[in-house]
Design a protein around this motif. Structure first.
Motif, PDB file in Angstrom:
ATOM      1  N   TYR A 265       0.830  -1.201   0.000  1.00 52.92           N
ATOM      2  CA  TYR A 265       0.000   0.000   0.000  1.00 52.92           C
ATOM      3  C   TYR A 265       0.870   1.259   0.000  1.00 52.92           C
ATOM      4  CZ  TYR A 265      -4.019   2.958   0.819  1.00 52.92           C
ATOM      5  OH  TYR A 265      -4.994   3.913   0.665  1.00 52.92           O
ATOM      6  N   VAL A 266       1.897   1.264   0.836  1.00 55.78           N
ATOM      7  CA  VAL A 266       2.781   2.432   0.887  1.00 55.78           C
ATOM      8  C   VAL A 266       3.467   2.645  -0.459  1.00 55.78           C
ATOM      9  CG1 VAL A 266       4.878   3.377   1.944  1.00 55.78           C
ATOM     10  CG2 VAL A 266       3.151   2.256   3.371  1.00 55.78           C
ATOM     11  N   ALA A 267       3.973   1.547  -1.045  1.00 58.09           N
ATOM     12  CA  ALA A 267       4.645   1.667  -2.338  1.00 58.09           C
ATOM     13  C   ALA A 267       3.683   2.150  -3.421  1.00 58.09           C
ATOM     14  CB  ALA A 267       5.258   0.319  -2.724  1.00 58.09           C
ATOM     15  N   GLY A 268       2.446   1.630  -3.402  1.00 59.20           N
ATOM     16  CA  GLY A 268       1.466   2.045  -4.403  1.00 59.20           C
ATOM     17  C   GLY A 268       1.118   3.524  -4.301  1.00 59.20           C
ATOM     18  N   ILE A 269       0.953   4.011  -3.078  1.00 62.04           N
ATOM     19  CA  ILE A 269       0.645   5.435  -2.874  1.00 62.04           C
ATOM     20  C   ILE A 269       1.799   6.309  -3.347  1.00 62.04           C
ATOM     21  CG2 ILE A 269       0.368   7.199  -1.083  1.00 62.04           C
ATOM     22  CD1 ILE A 269      -2.215   5.876  -1.673  1.00 62.04           C
ATOM     23  N   GLU A 270       3.024   5.918  -3.005  1.00 63.86           N
ATOM     24  CA  GLU A 270       4.189   6.715  -3.409  1.00 63.86           C
ATOM     25  C   GLU A 270       4.323   6.757  -4.930  1.00 63.86           C
ATOM     26  OE1 GLU A 270       6.120   8.571  -1.523  1.00 63.86           O
ATOM     27  OE2 GLU A 270       4.885   8.022   0.220  1.00 63.86           O
ATOM     28  N   LEU A 271       4.114   5.623  -5.588  1.00 61.72           N
ATOM     29  CA  LEU A 271       4.210   5.596  -7.051  1.00 61.72           C
ATOM     30  C   LEU A 271       3.096   6.419  -7.691  1.00 61.72           C
ATOM     31  CD1 LEU A 271       5.138   1.843  -7.672  1.00 61.72           C
ATOM     32  CD2 LEU A 271       6.627   3.827  -7.907  1.00 61.72           C
ATOM     33  N   LEU A 272       1.887   6.370  -7.117  1.00 58.06           N
ATOM     34  CA  LEU A 272       0.787   7.166  -7.649  1.00 58.06           C
ATOM     35  C   LEU A 272       1.089   8.650  -7.552  1.00 58.06           C
ATOM     36  CD1 LEU A 272      -2.110   7.522  -8.718  1.00 58.06           C
ATOM     37  CD2 LEU A 272      -2.902   7.379  -6.347  1.00 58.06           C
ATOM     38  N   HIS A 273       1.641   9.086  -6.418  1.00 57.37           N
ATOM     39  CA  HIS A 273       1.913  10.513  -6.227  1.00 57.37           C
ATOM     40  C   HIS A 273       3.087  10.995  -7.069  1.00 57.37           C
ATOM     41  CE1 HIS A 273      -0.319  10.507  -2.102  1.00 57.37           C
ATOM     42  NE2 HIS A 273      -1.132  10.508  -3.139  1.00 57.37           N
ATOM     43  N   LYS A 274       3.910  10.065  -7.541  1.00 50.77           N
ATOM     44  CA  LYS A 274       4.934  10.467  -8.506  1.00 50.77           C
ATOM     45  C   LYS A 274       4.307  10.743  -9.865  1.00 50.77           C
ATOM     46  CE  LYS A 274       8.960   8.163  -6.492  1.00 50.77           C
ATOM     47  NZ  LYS A 274      10.021   7.123  -6.704  1.00 50.77           N
ATOM     48  N   LYS A 275       3.254   9.985 -10.187  1.00 53.42           N
ATOM     49  CA  LYS A 275       2.551  10.204 -11.452  1.00 53.42           C
ATOM     50  C   LYS A 275       1.614  11.403 -11.357  1.00 53.42           C
ATOM     51  CE  LYS A 275       4.132   6.239 -13.091  1.00 53.42           C
ATOM     52  NZ  LYS A 275       5.076   6.144 -14.242  1.00 53.42           N
ATOM     53  N   LEU A 276       0.908  11.525 -10.217  1.00 49.66           N
ATOM     54  CA  LEU A 276      -0.041  12.616  -9.989  1.00 49.66           C
ATOM     55  C   LEU A 276       0.361  13.337  -8.712  1.00 49.66           C
ATOM     56  CD1 LEU A 276      -3.401  10.738 -10.764  1.00 49.66           C
ATOM     57  CD2 LEU A 276      -2.182  12.322 -12.273  1.00 49.66           C
ATOM     58  N   PRO A 277       1.269  14.313  -8.797  1.00 54.31           N
ATOM     59  CA  PRO A 277       1.734  15.006  -7.586  1.00 54.31           C
ATOM     60  C   PRO A 277       0.598  15.742  -6.883  1.00 54.31           C
ATOM     61  CG  PRO A 277       3.163  15.464  -9.475  1.00 54.31           C
ATOM     62  CD  PRO A 277       1.936  14.789 -10.013  1.00 54.31           C
ATOM     63  N   LEU A 278       0.702  15.838  -5.566  1.00 58.38           N
ATOM     64  CA  LEU A 278      -0.292  16.563  -4.788  1.00 58.38           C
ATOM     65  C   LEU A 278      -0.230  18.048  -5.113  1.00 58.38           C
ATOM     66  CD1 LEU A 278       0.159  14.912  -1.264  1.00 58.38           C
ATOM     67  CD2 LEU A 278      -1.731  14.566  -2.845  1.00 58.38           C
ATOM     68  N   PRO A 279      -1.390  18.702  -5.283  1.00 56.39           N
ATOM     69  CA  PRO A 279      -1.389  20.166  -5.445  1.00 56.39           C
ATOM     70  C   PRO A 279      -0.801  20.847  -4.208  1.00 56.39           C
ATOM     71  CG  PRO A 279      -3.517  19.209  -6.067  1.00 56.39           C
ATOM     72  CD  PRO A 279      -2.728  18.113  -5.408  1.00 56.39           C
ATOM     73  N   ASP A 280      -0.422  22.102  -4.384  1.00 58.29           N
ATOM     74  CA  ASP A 280       0.225  22.838  -3.294  1.00 58.29           C
ATOM     75  C   ASP A 280      -0.674  23.000  -2.076  1.00 58.29           C
ATOM     76  OD1 ASP A 280       2.486  23.083  -4.841  1.00 58.29           O
ATOM     77  OD2 ASP A 280       1.908  25.049  -5.656  1.00 58.29           O
TER      78      ASP A 280
END
Length: 265
Positions: A203-218
């Protein structure tokens, strides 16, 4: 003080029974707590939470459009992830939720009274391919994220199944009045702990990879929620229960063999 050889056979058996019974009771309690924690984490929607600074402003004008896109059967990963960013979303293993105003019609004034609406991931969603560019079906399959997503869906059920099977073996051991089958219960709890640990890692790895593709807005902050924490706590409880089951069974077997040798002598 009495030494071990000077104790009667009945006293020696009572000492062993008390120690092993205490260990088994503690192991059973740990197993029960870990099972409750695991079941609660699977059934709740707070594995990951997004906190938006001004959710009401973000959705006051387009709240109905966002909700319609969010619940649509054609909603892809990018569509519902953007909605999660904008609307204080939470994600579980089975559902995703966003917070929107109760009345989001264009003719209504902006509201501060918010409600949380959720939609479940279908079984096909759980096994759907993830793309290198979320939302772009022509970008190719991202194998890492695809298999991480599938594992995080399957592993918790494998973990619960192993613990339930171990509990059945434990009941059989009680019926047979033997501690030796508790070794199998301990091994199954150890494997369940590995599955839970694997779930957390996936789960942690999946979240980190997702946020690399779709970065969190400011203006958006993301953090792991309490459902995720329950799974994190469940894993060490399973390992501790496994250690106690195996220790009680093996040590009881060894000391019973020594006691029989002492009786013969």
């Amino acid at each position: 003080l009495l030494t071990w050889p000077s104790l009667s056979v009945q006293q020696q058996g009572a000492m062993m029974d008390n120690r092993f019974a205490t260990a088994l009771v503690i192991a059973c309690v740990l197993s029960l707590i870990s099972t409750i924690y695991m079941a609660a984490s699977i059934g709740t929607d707070f594995w990951y939470e997004y906190h938006t600074l001004s959710p009401a402003e973000n959705v006051s004008e387009a709240g109905r459009t966002i909700w319609e896109e969010f619940v649509s059967e054609e909603a892809d990963e990018k569509t519902y992830t953007d909605a999660l960013f904008r609307c204080n979303g939470t994600v579980g293993l089975w559902r995703r939720c966003i917070t929107v105003p109760k009345n989001s019609h264009w003719y209504s004034p902006p509201e501060t009274d918010m409600t949380t609406n959720c939609i479940s991931f279908s079984l096909s969603d759980q096994f759907m391919e993830k793309y290198i560019e979320p939302g772009n079906h022509n970008s190719g399959t991202d194998l890492n994220r695809t298999y991480l997503w599938r594992l995080q869906f399957l592993l918790p059920f494998v973990s619960l199944g192993l613990m339930c099977f171990g509990a059945l073996i434990g009941l059989c051991a009680c019926a047979c009045r033997s501690l030796y089958p508790a070794i199998a219960t301990g091994v199954l709890h150890f494997l369940a702990g590995l599955c839970t640990l694997g779930l957390v890692g996936c789960y942690v790895a999946g979240i980190e990879l997702l946020h690399k593709k779709l970065p969190l807005p400011d203006d958006v902050r993301g953090e792991f929620g309490w459902s995720f924490c329950l799974a994190c706590v469940s894993a060490p409880l399973q390992f501790m229960a496994a250690a106690l089951f195996i220790w009680a069974a093996r040590t009881n077997r060894k000391e019973f063999t020594l006691l029989k040798a002492y009786r013969v002598a």
